[in-house]
Design a protein around this motif. Sequence first.
Motif: not given
Length: 292
Positions: A206-210, A251-252, A217-226
């Motif tokens: 029912q909803q999407f988040h972007l 989301e920011r 590089g070796d890992y990615v972190i969901d920081t919501h600041d970019q």
Amino acid sequence: MANHQLTGDFLGFGLGLRTAHFEHVLQHQPQVDWFEVLSENFMVAGGKPKYYLDAIAEQYPLVMHGVSMSIGGTDPLNMDYLKALKKLANEVQPKWISDHLCWTSVHGQNSHDLLPLPYTQETVDHVAQRVTQVQDFLGRRILLENVSSYLSYQDSSMDEWDFLNAVAEQADCLILLDINNIYVSARNHGFEPLAYLNKINPKRVQQFHLAGHSDYGDYVIDTHDQDVVEPVWHLYQQALQRFGLVSTMIERDGNIPEFPALAQELQQAASIALKQFPQLTTRLLNTPAKVS
């Protein structure tokens, strides 16, 4: 492909309502279709945040998004929390309420993090039973969001997408599909993000988040600041192809830009959808939003 109509459960394109933008939204009434509010920020009696929320709720559709339900936890459900959530929902009348498919607290202590669950049938049964309790108490179905993860459990006996589907089906709840979280987890765990999309039941979404993330590089972190990155925009385009028109928001939570810059990024999401659905009209696209 799912065929979501331009009425009913499709709200258009929204943003997370953040304190830095309260005044701008009230003064300028920007061409945004809806706002998502963090439930916990407003689960208080009165005060300035509640004043702004009430004023903005008169102008825009709202949805409520929580981070503290701990639906996968082993502590008993926090009924004080749920009572406050229900009270806020009765006041705000959101289009829907969501939280995360995770656990956040243990022995009454909130970790303030969205911690992943083992993907087993036992966990499905446990979470579904708790979701049923919450939905019965709130008197409505809720949405559960897939979280980004940085570890996996040896006990897991199914893929994350099968786990998410099973919980939604058994609890008869809906899904908030976070496109960025799929990308982040895919990078961290080495699976194909499109495989995730293609396994999710379209009838439940029912909803999407972007959102943006931090790439090490070796890992990615969901920081919501970019800003949202190109691979996530591409995955969003593929999600539209599979699920049809789904209410979408950005989301920011850190490094928050001025409102016009964020609204411009949201316009990119609308433009991607418009290419696939030329009939699409929303407030963001300078026409009245078709929501019920």
